[in-house]
Design a protein around this motif. Structure first.
Motif, mmCIF file in Angstrom:
data_model
loop_
_atom_site.group_PDB
_atom_site.id
_atom_site.type_symbol
_atom_site.label_atom_id
_atom_site.label_comp_id
_atom_site.label_asym_id
_atom_site.label_seq_id
_atom_site.Cartn_x
_atom_site.Cartn_y
_atom_site.Cartn_z
ATOM 1 N N SER A 160 0.829 -1.209 0.000
ATOM 2 C CA SER A 160 0.000 0.000 0.000
ATOM 3 C C SER A 160 0.860 1.255 0.000
ATOM 4 C CB SER A 160 -0.935 -0.005 1.209
ATOM 5 O OG SER A 160 -1.851 -1.085 1.130
ATOM 6 N N LEU A 161 1.895 1.278 0.830
ATOM 7 C CA LEU A 161 2.756 2.458 0.891
ATOM 8 C C LEU A 161 3.507 2.667 -0.422
ATOM 9 C CD1 LEU A 161 4.186 2.078 4.526
ATOM 10 C CD2 LEU A 161 2.430 3.667 3.725
ATOM 11 N N LEU A 162 4.003 1.582 -1.004
ATOM 12 C CA LEU A 162 4.687 1.694 -2.297
ATOM 13 C C LEU A 162 3.718 2.133 -3.392
ATOM 14 C CD1 LEU A 162 6.949 -1.496 -2.197
ATOM 15 C CD2 LEU A 162 7.676 0.887 -1.989
ATOM 16 N N THR A 163 2.480 1.634 -3.321
ATOM 17 C CA THR A 163 1.470 2.022 -4.312
ATOM 18 C C THR A 163 1.165 3.508 -4.217
ATOM 19 O OG1 THR A 163 0.482 -0.184 -4.260
ATOM 20 C CG2 THR A 163 -0.882 1.612 -5.104
ATOM 21 N N ILE A 164 1.070 4.009 -2.999
ATOM 22 C CA ILE A 164 0.811 5.442 -2.810
ATOM 23 C C ILE A 164 1.916 6.271 -3.470
ATOM 24 C CG2 ILE A 164 0.722 7.276 -1.075
ATOM 25 C CD1 ILE A 164 -0.691 5.279 0.785
ATOM 26 N N ILE A 165 3.173 5.861 -3.238
ATOM 27 C CA ILE A 165 4.304 6.600 -3.817
ATOM 28 C C ILE A 165 4.292 6.509 -5.352
ATOM 29 C CG2 ILE A 165 6.820 6.681 -3.971
ATOM 30 C CD1 ILE A 165 6.896 5.636 -1.076
ATOM 31 N N VAL A 167 1.785 5.655 -7.459
ATOM 32 C CA VAL A 167 0.613 6.281 -8.078
ATOM 33 C C VAL A 167 0.723 7.801 -8.023
ATOM 34 C CG1 VAL A 167 -1.862 6.663 -7.756
ATOM 35 C CG2 VAL A 167 -0.945 4.335 -7.714
ATOM 36 N N LEU A 168 1.202 8.316 -6.888
ATOM 37 C CA LEU A 168 1.334 9.764 -6.753
ATOM 38 C C LEU A 168 2.328 10.312 -7.778
ATOM 39 C CD1 LEU A 168 0.213 12.047 -5.021
ATOM 40 C CD2 LEU A 168 2.167 11.744 -3.483
ATOM 41 N N LEU A 177 -1.783 19.724 -11.298
ATOM 42 C CA LEU A 177 -2.951 20.362 -10.688
ATOM 43 C C LEU A 177 -3.889 19.317 -10.094
ATOM 44 C CD1 LEU A 177 -4.737 22.803 -10.100
ATOM 45 C CD2 LEU A 177 -5.722 22.542 -12.405
ATOM 46 N N LEU A 178 -4.233 18.297 -10.879
ATOM 47 C CA LEU A 178 -5.121 17.253 -10.374
ATOM 48 C C LEU A 178 -4.477 16.482 -9.212
ATOM 49 C CD1 LEU A 178 -6.653 15.764 -13.659
ATOM 50 C CD2 LEU A 178 -7.711 17.340 -12.036
ATOM 51 N N ALA A 179 -3.146 16.328 -9.287
ATOM 52 C CA ALA A 179 -2.441 15.622 -8.208
ATOM 53 C C ALA A 179 -2.546 16.400 -6.904
ATOM 54 C CB ALA A 179 -0.978 15.402 -8.587
ATOM 55 N N LEU A 180 -2.421 17.719 -6.988
ATOM 56 C CA LEU A 180 -2.539 18.536 -5.775
ATOM 57 C C LEU A 180 -3.956 18.466 -5.197
ATOM 58 C CD1 LEU A 180 -0.463 21.705 -6.839
ATOM 59 C CD2 LEU A 180 0.149 19.965 -5.121
ATOM 60 N N ILE A 181 -4.963 18.435 -6.087
ATOM 61 C CA ILE A 181 -6.352 18.311 -5.625
ATOM 62 C C ILE A 181 -6.543 16.973 -4.897
ATOM 63 C CG2 ILE A 181 -8.735 18.048 -6.398
ATOM 64 C CD1 ILE A 181 -8.096 20.012 -8.663
ATOM 65 N N TYR A 301 -5.858 6.213 -11.497
ATOM 66 C CA TYR A 301 -4.825 6.404 -10.477
ATOM 67 C C TYR A 301 -5.413 6.969 -9.183
ATOM 68 C CZ TYR A 301 -0.985 5.457 -13.719
ATOM 69 O OH TYR A 301 -0.119 4.857 -14.585
ATOM 70 N N SER A 302 -6.373 7.865 -9.319
ATOM 71 C CA SER A 302 -6.971 8.459 -8.118
ATOM 72 C C SER A 302 -7.704 7.398 -7.294
ATOM 73 C CB SER A 302 -7.925 9.602 -8.505
ATOM 74 O OG SER A 302 -9.091 9.092 -9.149
ATOM 75 N N ARG A 303 -8.340 6.443 -8.017
ATOM 76 C CA ARG A 303 -8.980 5.343 -7.302
ATOM 77 C C ARG A 303 -7.923 4.447 -6.657
ATOM 78 N NH1 ARG A 303 -13.943 6.364 -6.031
ATOM 79 N NH2 ARG A 303 -14.578 4.173 -6.046
ATOM 80 N N GLN A 304 -6.839 4.219 -7.411
ATOM 81 C CA GLN A 304 -5.753 3.435 -6.846
ATOM 82 C C GLN A 304 -5.113 4.151 -5.660
ATOM 83 O OE1 GLN A 304 -2.914 2.453 -9.903
ATOM 84 N NE2 GLN A 304 -4.036 0.633 -10.564
ATOM 85 N N PHE A 305 -5.053 5.458 -5.730
ATOM 86 C CA PHE A 305 -4.467 6.248 -4.654
ATOM 87 C C PHE A 305 -5.323 6.174 -3.388
ATOM 88 C CE2 PHE A 305 -3.854 10.396 -2.503
ATOM 89 C CZ PHE A 305 -2.515 10.258 -2.182
ATOM 90 N N GLY A 306 -6.624 6.220 -3.583
ATOM 91 C CA GLY A 306 -7.516 6.161 -2.431
ATOM 92 C C GLY A 306 -7.589 4.769 -1.813
ATOM 93 N N GLN A 307 -7.451 3.758 -2.687
ATOM 94 C CA GLN A 307 -7.574 2.382 -2.177
ATOM 95 C C GLN A 307 -6.497 2.024 -1.153
ATOM 96 O OE1 GLN A 307 -7.526 -0.557 -5.266
ATOM 97 N NE2 GLN A 307 -8.120 -2.234 -3.892
ATOM 98 N N PRO A 308 -5.195 2.271 -1.409
ATOM 99 C CA PRO A 308 -4.200 1.939 -0.380
ATOM 100 C C PRO A 308 -4.350 2.769 0.882
ATOM 101 C CG PRO A 308 -3.170 3.070 -2.229
ATOM 102 C CD PRO A 308 -4.546 2.710 -2.655
ATOM 103 N N LEU A 309 -4.796 4.044 0.724
ATOM 104 C CA LEU A 309 -5.054 4.845 1.918
ATOM 105 C C LEU A 309 -6.131 4.192 2.778
ATOM 106 C CD1 LEU A 309 -5.000 8.528 0.553
ATOM 107 C CD2 LEU A 309 -3.313 7.417 2.042
ATOM 108 N N THR A 310 -7.185 3.725 2.101
ATOM 109 C CA THR A 310 -8.255 3.033 2.824
ATOM 110 C C THR A 310 -7.746 1.737 3.453
ATOM 111 O OG1 THR A 310 -9.877 3.939 1.262
ATOM 112 C CG2 THR A 310 -10.574 2.074 2.613
#
Length: 599
Positions: A160-165, A167-168, A177-181, A301-310
Motif C-alpha cells: 500500500s505504501l509503495l502504491t501510494i508513492i 501512483v502519486l 494540478l489534479l495531483a494537488l487536488i 490512479y486516483s482510485r488506486q491512490f484512495g484504495q491503499p489509503l483506505t
C-alpha cells in the motif's frame, strides 16, 4: 482466585519500534520483500498509463481522424503490454507473499523461543504473583495474535505504501494540478485515522487484558473442577466467568466497532476526492489541456491512490491489536530475572550431602520477615524431618536450599561450598524431590518414571518401580508400563500417582532427597510400603522430610520444629517427646487429644 490485573497505558510508538527491531535478523528477507514489492507495484502502476494510451489511440482514430481509422495494431500492442505488466505484477506479488510469510514465521519462531527461554530464567516469585492463565495467555494467545496480525498486515502495508508513492508519481506526471487536488484529502485522512485510532487503542488494551483474565479464571476452574463441584461453587464460578466474558465482549465490541469506523470514513473521503478529480479533469479536457486517455488514466490512479489509503486505515485495528499483544509479550520479556549464575562457578570436590545453614535470613516481602538468623548443620546421610504449623517456613526452607529464592542474608553451603557460588543446574542435579502434589505429564508410565534419569533402561525402570511398589499395580493395567497417562494422571488413583513420582526420584538416585508431604495422598497400608521403600532410598543420602503426619518421621535422625521461621526445637523423636515442648504438643494433638483441646 487471582484478582484482575491492571493494564498500563500502551506505548504504541515504542512498542512498534521494538517490534520492527526484531525483524533485523531477517534483513535479507526484508530487503527481498521490499524489492519484490517495488517491482509488483511498478508493474501495476504502469498498467493504467498504457490503458490511457490505448484509449487515446481509439479516440484519435474513431473521432479525430476518421479517415485513417483506428490503429488496431497499436491498440493490440498496448493491450498485450498491459496484460504482460499485470501478469508480472501478479507473479512478483505472489513471490513477495511467500517471502513475507517466511519472514513473519521466522520472526515469531524466534520470539517464541525467546519467550520460552525467558520463562526458564524467571524466578519463582514471578509465577507466585501471576495467575497461570495470564502467563499462558501471553505466551500463546498474544503470540498467535501478533503472528496473525503481522502476516495479514505486513505485505499489504508495504504494498500500500509503495502504491501510494508510485501512483502519486504518475499523477504528478500526468497533471500536477489534479495531483494537488487529490492530495488535499490526505491530511484529512490522517487526522480522521488518528482520532479514531486513539479512541480504539485503549479498548484493544482492555480486550487482551480481559482475555488473559478470562483464561486465568478458566484454567483455575478447570484444574479445581472437583473442588468447585464438591463445595457447590458452580454458580459463583459461572458468575465470575460471565463477568470476565462480558468485560471481554464489551472491550472487543468497542475496539472493533470504533476501529471499524476508519474504513467507511476513508471511503467517504475517497469518494469526495473522486468527484473533485472527475469534475476538474473534465474541465481540463474541455480546455484542451488533457486528453481523454490521460484523464481516464488519472481517474484510475486516483482510485488506486484512495484504495491503499483506505487499506492502511482499515489495517489500523489489526496493527493496534498486534501492538497491544506485543506490549504484553515485551512486559513478560522485560520482567526481572533471577540473578545469573556466577561466571567462575564452584563445585564440591565430592558431594557427600553435608548441608549447612549459616545465619540465614529471608523474607518474601521487605516489611514481613519470615526466616531470621537461622543456623543448621545436617550431616551426610542424616534424615531431617521438618514439622510445624502452616506458615512456619517449612517449605520455604527447602526452596531456599534449592535456590528457588535468593537469600536476604547468610549462606547455605553444600559440602563446604556456598550454593550461591554454584550454578543452579549443578546444584539441583544433586537433589531429588517428591512433592505433595504429584505432577505427571502426558506420556507412558515408563516415561514418567524415567523423567529424572537420562537413558534409563527398561530394567532400571522396572527395578525402581518394584522398590517403590509401583510394579504391583502397573502389572494390573492392560498396557502395563506402556499405559499412556494424560497430563492430570486421571487414569490412576491419587496414591498411585504419588507412587510413580516416588519411583521417579528413586531412579534418579540423587545425593539429597526432599520429601514434601510425599505420603499424604496414600492410604495407611501404602504409606507403610512407601516408608519401607524410602528407608532403602535414604540409605547413605541426606534427606529433608516435610511432614504433618508425625507418624511418618519417628525414625528421623533429627526433627526440626519450626514456628514463625525459627527452629524452636530439634532432636530425635524420643528426646523431643521427653522435653514436653512444642513437638510434644503437636504429637499429642494428633494422637491423644480431642480437637477442642488443641491450643
Amino acid at each position: 482466585m487471582a484478582g484482575p490485573s491492571v493494564e498500563k497505558a500502551l506505548d504504541f510508538r515504542g512498542s512498534a519500534k521494538r517490534l520492527l527491531r526484531r525483524l533485523r535478523p531477517q534483513r535479507p528477507l526484508l530487503i527481498g520483500a521490499l524489492v519484490l514489492g517495488v517491482g509488483s507495484v511498478a508493474c501495476s502502476v504502469i498498467g493504467p498509463k498504457l490503458l490511457g494510451e490505448a484509449t487515446d489511440a481509439i479516440v484519435d482514430g474513431a473521432v479525430l481522424d476518421r479517415a485513417a481509422g483506428i490503429d488496431f495494431g497499436r491498440v493490440g500492442d498496448l493491450v498485450l503490454q498491459v496484460l504482460a505488466v499485470y501478469l508480472a505484477a501478479f507473479v512478483l506479488s505472489l513471490l513477495q507473499g511467500r517471502v513475507v510469510a517466511s519472514l513473519v514465521q521466522r520472526a515469531v519462531f524466534s520470539l517464541r523461543e525467546e519467550t520460552q527461554a525467558k520463562l526458564a530464567r524467571l524466578p519463582l516469585s514471578y509465577f507466585d504473583g501471576q495467575p497461570r492463565g495470564e502467563v499462558l495467555s501471553r505466551v500463546t494467545n498474544d503470540v498467535d495474535n501478533l503472528q496473525q496480525s503481522m502476516q495479514q498486515t505486513f505485505s499489504q502495508l508495504v504494498t500500500s505504501l509503495l502504491t501510494i508513492i508510485g501512483v502519486l508519481s504518475m499523477m504528478f506526471w500526468i497533471s500536477p494540478l489534479l495531483a494537488l487536488i487529490a492530495l488535499v484529502t490526505v491530511p484529512v485522512s490522517i487526522v480522521v485515522t488518528g482520532v479514531i485510532g486513539k479512541r480504539a487503542q485503549p479498548q484493544f488494551i482492555r480486550q487482551w487484558g480481559s482475555t488473559g483474565r478470562l483464561n486465568g479464571h478458566v484454567e483455575e476452574m478447570f484444574t479445581g473442577h472437583e473442588l468447585v463441584t464438591v463445595f457447590g461453587r458452580q454458580d459463583e464460578a459461572a458468575r465470575t466467568f460471565d463477568e470476565h466474558n462480558d468485560a471481554l465482549y464489551q472491550a472487543s465490541f468497542r475496539a472493533q466497532f470504533i476501529s471499524g469506523l476508519i474504513q467507511p470514513s476513508m471511503m467517504f473521503i475517497s469518494n469526495i476526492n473522486y468527484v473533485l478529480v472527475a469534475v476538474v479533469g473534465g474541465l481540463r479536457v474541455a480546455n484542451g489541456h488533457l486528453s481523454i486517455g490521460e484523464v481516464t488514466a488519472f481517474i484510475t490512479y486516483s482510485r488506486q491512490f484512495g484504495q491503499p489509503l483506505t487499506q492502511v486505515a482499515s489495517m489500523a485495528n489489526l496493527l493496534q491489536s498486534a501492538i497491544a499483544s506485543a506490549e504484553r509479550i515485551f512486559a513478560l520479556l522485560d520482567a526481572k530475572e533471577q540473578a545469573p549464575d556466577p561466571a567462575a562457578a564452584q563445585h564440591p570436590e565430592k558431594v557427600r550431602g553435608l548441608v549447612e545453614f549459616d545465619d540465614v535470613s529471608f523474607r518474601y516481602q521487605d516489611d514481613r520477615p519470615l526466616i531470621d538468623n537461622l543456623s543448621l548443620r545436617v550431616e551426610p546421610g542424616q534424615t531431617v524431618a521438618i514439622v510445624g504449623p502452616t506458615g512456619a517456613g517449612k517449605t520455604t526452607l527447602v526452596n531456599l536450599l534449592m535456590r528457588f529464592y535468593e537469600l536476604n542474608g547468610g549462606q547455605i553451603r553444600l559440602d563446604g561450598v556456598d550454593t550461591a557460588a554454584m550454578t543452579r543446574d549443578d546444584l539441583r542435579e544433586q537433589f531429588g524431590m517428591v512433592l505433595q502434589d504429584a505432577w505427571l505429564f502426558g506420556g507412558t508410565i515408563a516415561e514418567n518414571i524415567a523423567y529424572g534419569a537420562d537413558d534409563a533402561t527398561q530394567e532400571q525402570i522396572v527395578a525402581a518401580a518394584q522398590a517403590t511398589h509401583v510394579d504391583t499395580f502397573v502389572r494390573t493395567l492392560p498396557g502395563g508400563y506402556d499405559t499412556v497417562l494424560d497430563d492430570e494422571g486421571s487414569d490412576v488413583s491419587a496414591g498411585e500417582r504419588q507412587l510413580i513420582t516416588i519411583a521417579r526420584a528413586f531412579l534418579a538416585q540423587p545425593q539429597i532427597l526432599i520429601l514434601d508431604e510425599a505420603t499424604s495422598s496414600v492410604d495407611t497400608r501404602t504409606e507403610v510400603l512407601i516408608q519401607q521403600a524410602m528407608g532403602s532410598l535414604r540409605q547413605g543420602r541426606t534427606s529433608f522430610v516435610i511432614a504433618h503426619r508425625l507418624s511418618t518421621i519417628r525414625d528421623a535422625d533429627v526433627i526440626l520444629v519450626m514456628e514463625s521461621g525459627r527452629i524452636v526445637e530439634q532432636g530425635n523423636h524420643e528426646k523431643l517427646l521427653a522435653a514436653q515442648g512444642a513437638y510434644a504438643k503437636l504429637y499429642s494433638a494428633q494422637f491423644a487429644q480431642p480437637a477442642d483441646a488443641i491450643e
